[in-house]
Every structure is written in C-alpha cells, then in structure tokens.
Design an enzyme around this catalytic site. Structure first.
Site, PDB file in Angstrom:
ATOM      1  N   HIS A 102     -28.182  35.787  17.162  1.00  0.00           N
ATOM      2  CA  HIS A 102     -27.747  35.669  16.492  1.00  0.00           C
ATOM      3  C   HIS A 102     -26.110  36.692  15.830  1.00  0.00           C
ATOM      4  O   HIS A 102     -25.652  37.113  17.531  1.00  0.00           O
ATOM      5  CB  HIS A 102     -28.767  36.345  15.391  1.00  0.00           C
ATOM      6  N   GLU A 139     -33.687  41.438  13.281  1.00  0.00           N
ATOM      7  CA  GLU A 139     -33.564  40.485  15.120  1.00  0.00           C
ATOM      8  C   GLU A 139     -32.563  41.238  15.539  1.00  0.00           C
ATOM      9  O   GLU A 139     -32.199  40.824  16.876  1.00  0.00           O
ATOM     10  CB  GLU A 139     -34.481  38.698  14.916  1.00  0.00           C
ATOM     11  N   HIS A 194     -34.759  36.689  21.486  1.00  0.00           N
ATOM     12  CA  HIS A 194     -34.770  36.527  20.821  1.00  0.00           C
ATOM     13  C   HIS A 194     -36.402  37.228  20.043  1.00  0.00           C
ATOM     14  O   HIS A 194     -36.620  37.430  20.970  1.00  0.00           O
ATOM     15  CB  HIS A 194     -34.954  34.919  20.381  1.00  0.00           C
ATOM     16  N   GLU A 276     -38.330  34.136  23.286  1.00  0.00           N
ATOM     17  CA  GLU A 276     -38.333  35.259  22.134  1.00  0.00           C
ATOM     18  C   GLU A 276     -39.720  36.359  22.241  1.00  0.00           C
ATOM     19  O   GLU A 276     -39.932  35.963  22.720  1.00  0.00           O
ATOM     20  CB  GLU A 276     -39.639  33.505  21.415  1.00  0.00           C
TER      21      GLU A 276
END
Length: 312
Positions: A102, A139, A194, A276
C-alpha cells in the site's frame, strides 16, 4: 671478538693494548644506554631519528605480527569501510526488492487507486488503502517501518536492496508496476510486506505463494518452485524470531497460502512472496504489530529467511 677469561697473574699490569680493548668493550654498552635514554624522552628529540633507526633495524628480523585487513571485514554500503570498499558479506552480489504494501497517501487518491489494471488473467484495482488497527495504526505505516528495518539488515550482509516505493510517491505504485519493478531489477528475491484485516480472533502470520498461472500476460511456471522455497524459509525464521504462530484461520497451520488472484505474484518473473505479518483486526495481534520492538523481530525473521534462501 671474545675475551680470554682464564685466570691471570695477580700482579700483572695493564698495558696500552689492554686498556684499548677494555674501552672498546664499554662503548657499545654506553651507546645502547644513550639511545634508550634518547628514545624515551631524555632529550628534546635530538636523538629521535637514531633511536627510530635502531628500533627499525631490530624489528626487521622479527616475525611479522598479524594485522587486520580490509578483506577480512564485512562491509556494507555507506558503513565507512576502509578505502571506500563496496558491499561485502554473504549476500554480496544479490539483489533483493522489498515491496512495502500500500501507500500512506493512497487514501487521498481514490480515483487513481481504483483504476483497473491488467494482472495477466483478469483486471484488478491499481491498489488499495490497506487495513488498520482499531486504534488507527495504518497497515501502510506498518509495512514501511518493517521494510526499512529489513533493508538495513540485508544491506549489512552486502545485498543490493531496492524498494517499490519509500513513501516518495503520491499513491501506489499499482500492483502491475510493483511486479515490473522486481522483474526489471532481475531480483534474486522479492518480498511484499503486509498485515491482514481478517476477523477478530483470527491470529498469526502467513506467507502467500504464487499459484501456477498461465494466461494473458501471466506465466508463473518458472517461479512457483523457488517462491515456495523462499516462503517456507521465511515461515520458519519468522516464527522463530517473533514467537508468533502461523495463522489459525488458513493454511492448515503451515503458515502458507497459495493464491492466483494477486497481480504482484501473477506478473512476477522472479521469486516472490507476500507476507501477512499478523491480523490488525485482532487486538492481541494488533498489540504486537504496533510495538517497535516486535517489528524489529519481524524484520530479523524476514532477513533470516531471505538470507537462507539466497545462500542456499
């Protein structure tokens, strides 16, 4: 010359020859004492060169003592290695691309990030804003922090490390461009960092691997195997360093998940995985992800997994 030390007649007198020999024997001893006195500061330096010369002569025949050399030193970019030495270490010559998930400013560019891009088999949004903890820790901020820590650790081992972005863009990059960055760099490994946004109670980390995809502009056949090896190494080292368990909500406890819907994996031509690191929507995981000390452990786990893969 040596002297005869046999007993001499008690009343024997010294002649001129004997006196000369005695004086000659005393001169070297006196001179040696004078040089030591000069070399230890007995004068204002008038005899320094003589003392230095004497010391050099005496040391010339002595065995050389071991000395540190630049070749025995692990150097990393910018660490002040002697002589401007370049990267050295176990990962010298290796290229790693880190993909911080992101972008903190994606939220300010909804039109741009919602634009569809080709991911090989279908189209998908350019990017998303990502998730956040209930207290507001984003995040995108988490991924940048862990990625920057990871970069430092890998660079110390001699790797050449590149980012897909470093909070230096207004949004994105889009998922297809993220893949192209790793491909263009001919990276030996790419890791996309992430944190998940699953339901509360879902805990733990997992690594996402590319599925076998062929179609359109996607062909992962060459990277499925090495990407799995990279992912498996990261799972083991991440667990050891952080103390976190593999996800309890997917992967059957392996910490691995195979997907074919991620453009960053579908379009990659070099070994690549996503991680993740935990679930931001679970309070226990969120507390870990928000802790700087834990994030350093996460970076160490990733660095160890990447290093193990590249050194194998």
């Amino acid at each position: 010359m040596s002297y005869d030390e046999s007993p001499q007649p008690a009343r024997r007198r010294f002649g001129r020859h004997h006196l000369t020999v005695a004086v000659a024997a005393l001169v070297p001893t006196a001179l040696a004492g004078w040089l030591v006195w000069q070399g230890t500061g007995g004068s204002d330096g008038a005899g320094a060169s003589a003392a230095t010369a004497a010391g050099s002569a005496s040391s010339a025949s002595a065995p050389a003592s071991p000395t540190a050399t630049a070749s025995g030193r692990t150097a990393a970019p910018g660490d002040g290695a002697p002589g401007g030495a370049g990267p050295a270490g176990p990962l010298a010559g290796k290229v790693v691309v880190i993909d911080p998930g992101h972008n903190p400013r994606n939220k300010d560019h909804p039109t741009e990030i919602n634009k569809k891009v080709d991911i090989g088999t279908t189209t998908k949004e350019c990017d998303t804003t990502g998730t956040a903890t209930k207290s507001g820790y984003a995040e995108a901020a988490f991924t940048l922090d862990v990625s920057q820590r990871l970069r430092t650790l890998l660079a110390r081992q001699g790797a050449t490390v590149s980012f897909t972005h470093d909070n230096d863009r207004p949004y994105g990059p889009c998922v297809d461009e993220r893949a192209r960055i790793g491909n263009k760099a001919k990276a030996d490994a790419v890791v996309s960092v992430h944190a998940d946004g699953s339901a509360s109670g879902n805990r733990g980390f997992h690594v996402i691997l590319p599925a076998l995809v062929k179609g359109g502009g996607a062909d992962t056949s060459a990277i499925v195997g090495p990407s799995r090896e990279l992912g498996e190494r990261i799972v083991g080292d991440f667990r050891r360093e952080t103390g976190s368990a593999p996800a309890n909500y997917l992967g059957d406890g392996t910490g691995l998940d195979v997907r074919k819907d991620l453009g960053g994996l579908n379009l990659s031509t070099v070994p690549k995985v996503f991680i993740e690191c935990g679930n931001m929507q679970d309070s226990a995981d969120a507390a870990l992800l928000s802790d700087a000390e834990w994030r350093q452990k996460a970076a160490r786990g990733l660095a160890a997994g990447i290093s193990g893969f590249l050194e194998n």
